[in-house]
Design a protein around this motif. Sequence first.
Motif, PDB file in Angstrom:
ATOM      1  N   ALA A  70      -2.989  13.133  -8.577  1.00  0.00           N
ATOM      2  CA  ALA A  70      -3.850  13.482  -7.479  1.00  0.00           C
ATOM      3  C   ALA A  70      -5.349  12.773  -6.789  1.00  0.00           C
ATOM      4  O   ALA A  70      -4.194  12.303  -5.486  1.00  0.00           O
ATOM      5  CB  ALA A  70      -3.968  15.585  -7.431  1.00  0.00           C
ATOM      6  N   ALA A  71      -6.320  12.425  -7.781  1.00  0.00           N
ATOM      7  CA  ALA A  71      -7.147  11.966  -6.962  1.00  0.00           C
ATOM      8  C   ALA A  71      -6.784  10.325  -6.853  1.00  0.00           C
ATOM      9  O   ALA A  71      -7.607   9.358  -6.252  1.00  0.00           O
ATOM     10  CB  ALA A  71      -7.885  11.546  -8.293  1.00  0.00           C
ATOM     11  N   ALA A  72      -6.091  10.129  -7.699  1.00  0.00           N
ATOM     12  CA  ALA A  72      -5.708   7.876  -6.977  1.00  0.00           C
ATOM     13  C   ALA A  72      -4.778   8.251  -5.719  1.00  0.00           C
ATOM     14  O   ALA A  72      -4.892   6.988  -5.270  1.00  0.00           O
ATOM     15  CB  ALA A  72      -4.402   7.808  -8.816  1.00  0.00           C
ATOM     16  N   TRP A  73      -3.730   9.441  -6.050  1.00  0.00           N
ATOM     17  CA  TRP A  73      -2.936   9.561  -4.481  1.00  0.00           C
ATOM     18  C   TRP A  73      -4.104   9.760  -3.100  1.00  0.00           C
ATOM     19  O   TRP A  73      -3.863   8.755  -2.372  1.00  0.00           O
ATOM     20  CB  TRP A  73      -2.428  10.566  -4.646  1.00  0.00           C
ATOM     21  N   TRP A  74      -4.651  10.049  -3.420  1.00  0.00           N
ATOM     22  CA  TRP A  74      -5.762  10.430  -2.051  1.00  0.00           C
ATOM     23  C   TRP A  74      -6.187   8.770  -2.046  1.00  0.00           C
ATOM     24  O   TRP A  74      -6.582   7.902  -1.031  1.00  0.00           O
ATOM     25  CB  TRP A  74      -6.664  11.774  -2.729  1.00  0.00           C
ATOM     26  N   GLN A  75      -6.910   8.867  -3.073  1.00  0.00           N
ATOM     27  CA  GLN A  75      -7.881   6.818  -3.197  1.00  0.00           C
ATOM     28  C   GLN A  75      -6.641   6.123  -2.553  1.00  0.00           C
ATOM     29  O   GLN A  75      -7.233   4.908  -2.056  1.00  0.00           O
ATOM     30  CB  GLN A  75      -8.360   6.711  -4.553  1.00  0.00           C
ATOM     31  N   CYS A  76      -5.416   6.431  -2.551  1.00  0.00           N
ATOM     32  CA  CYS A  76      -4.948   4.967  -2.381  1.00  0.00           C
ATOM     33  C   CYS A  76      -4.632   4.730  -0.296  1.00  0.00           C
ATOM     34  O   CYS A  76      -4.466   3.642  -0.206  1.00  0.00           O
ATOM     35  CB  CYS A  76      -3.439   5.046  -2.431  1.00  0.00           C
TER      36      CYS A  76
ATOM     37  N   ARG B 214       0.847  -1.176   0.086  1.00  0.00           N
ATOM     38  CA  ARG B 214      -0.069   0.089  -0.131  1.00  0.00           C
ATOM     39  C   ARG B 214       0.719   1.487  -0.137  1.00  0.00           C
ATOM     40  O   ARG B 214       0.748   2.613  -1.082  1.00  0.00           O
ATOM     41  CB  ARG B 214      -1.263  -0.316   1.232  1.00  0.00           C
ATOM     42  N   ARG B 215       2.343   1.454   0.436  1.00  0.00           N
ATOM     43  CA  ARG B 215       2.511   2.100   0.594  1.00  0.00           C
ATOM     44  C   ARG B 215       3.405   2.272  -0.516  1.00  0.00           C
ATOM     45  O   ARG B 215       4.151   3.841  -0.899  1.00  0.00           O
ATOM     46  CB  ARG B 215       3.457   2.443   1.910  1.00  0.00           C
ATOM     47  N   ILE B 216       3.619   1.636  -1.192  1.00  0.00           N
ATOM     48  CA  ILE B 216       4.779   1.613  -2.603  1.00  0.00           C
ATOM     49  C   ILE B 216       3.402   2.407  -2.878  1.00  0.00           C
ATOM     50  O   ILE B 216       4.285   2.799  -4.419  1.00  0.00           O
ATOM     51  CB  ILE B 216       5.406  -0.019  -2.906  1.00  0.00           C
ATOM     52  N   ILE B 217       2.519   2.008  -3.544  1.00  0.00           N
ATOM     53  CA  ILE B 217       1.561   2.107  -4.783  1.00  0.00           C
ATOM     54  C   ILE B 217       1.165   4.329  -4.333  1.00  0.00           C
ATOM     55  O   ILE B 217       1.508   4.452  -5.336  1.00  0.00           O
ATOM     56  CB  ILE B 217       0.445   1.495  -4.293  1.00  0.00           C
ATOM     57  N   ARG B 218       1.178   4.337  -2.681  1.00  0.00           N
ATOM     58  CA  ARG B 218       1.122   5.916  -2.608  1.00  0.00           C
ATOM     59  C   ARG B 218       1.939   6.322  -3.495  1.00  0.00           C
ATOM     60  O   ARG B 218       1.924   7.230  -4.055  1.00  0.00           O
ATOM     61  CB  ARG B 218       0.524   6.086  -1.721  1.00  0.00           C
ATOM     62  N   TYR B 219       3.251   5.871  -2.935  1.00  0.00           N
ATOM     63  CA  TYR B 219       4.404   6.901  -2.911  1.00  0.00           C
ATOM     64  C   TYR B 219       4.645   6.717  -3.858  1.00  0.00           C
ATOM     65  O   TYR B 219       5.136   8.214  -5.333  1.00  0.00           O
ATOM     66  CB  TYR B 219       6.205   6.449  -2.574  1.00  0.00           C
TER      67      TYR B 219
END
Length: 412
Positions: A399-405, A296-301
């Motif tokens: 930006a929207a994808a980052w929030w959804q992570c 999860r953290r990888i995808i967000r970074y």
Amino acid sequence: MTVTHSSRPAWNRDERLGILNGWLVFLGDGFLSVSVVVAGFAARLGAPNAVIGLLPAIAGGGWMLPQLLVAARVRPLAYKLPVYRSAALVRMLSYLAMVLVAATLADHPALCLTLFVLAMLTNAIASGVAGLPFLEVVSKIVPPGRRARFFGIRNLYGGLLAFGAGLVVRGVLASDLAFPLNYALIFLLGTVAYTVGYGIFGQVKEPADTPLPPGNFREELRSVPTTLADRHFRAFLTVRLLLAAASMSEPFYAVYALRDLHYPAATLGVFVMALTGAAPLSNIVWQRVAERKGSRRIIRYATFFAGLAPLAALAVGALGLPAAAYLLVFILSSVAAQGFNLGHTNHLLNLAPPDARSRYIGTLNTLVGAALFAPVLGGLLADAAGYRLLFGLSIALFAAAWWQCGKLRRDA
């Protein structure tokens, strides 16, 4: 006598074959980078932006779209590797077709592009057939606790080989070898790397599965609502769809540099070097993040870095900076891509129940595959309003994808 014990067990034969396969596939990716080399070839032929956007859409979407159907077909099979081998043969032949088309038909750009795209489509569909059996086999030969390291090692040294491919691409495009033979040679080198890599993975000794009841495509479609009932799967699917839409600008980073910023064609090799050179170093970091923080953290970074790439492209163009500054676009894109490669695969394999793994993989990849045709819309948008608006829209979607992570399952 003192006996030392490694803190990590050595790779077994099948794991080593899987790693070596990854290295050669990365090498092939360096020669046949869709967003740089293939896009540059299409731009050289005078292709419109919509066609250039179609190339990565075919490569990505074609890989994912068949997988719901493939999931139904492989479910009752105790061994999935024969399906992989058959698809790999089709892929090899389609790569050879791309080489021949590029070498002989460039004087007829429309025909060349048409046949080249058809060969790419054949290759992408075959890769979609191979993709699910590949992940099934990997999930059987690599224990869950070793998968992050397995993919990290594949990506690390594969990235080094792909960097070498970038050096070769730069040298070939800067040489006296005339167009289109320069591109045909690059495509041929990629074909050799892929073919050897596929052959190596085909030698894996796959453990037998307990055959599940036969399925069919209609049953797989009816099972989609059941899969979507898993809220963790829905959250991951939403992230993947947003990221797929945001990727609409990626095939135009190189085209923007060639057409609007007027960088020379040999710069494409430097772009490949930037893409691949950043991969090994970023993989070291991503592997540690995977082992300590989870996928999860990888995808967000990775989403954060991906959003910086179109921002950097806008900044370089607006400020009139030289080609050296534009390399940042590809470095950021590469760092993000390596994070996604590791994070997405691990998250999905850890999320899916063992008895529904094929269904989860097939459902996700089919739904996301359709969204990966967003670059075609990106090409139409670039033709109508220019690259700057396209890059700006990608930034908003990242930006929207980052929030959804933030909604992804933390322990997957």
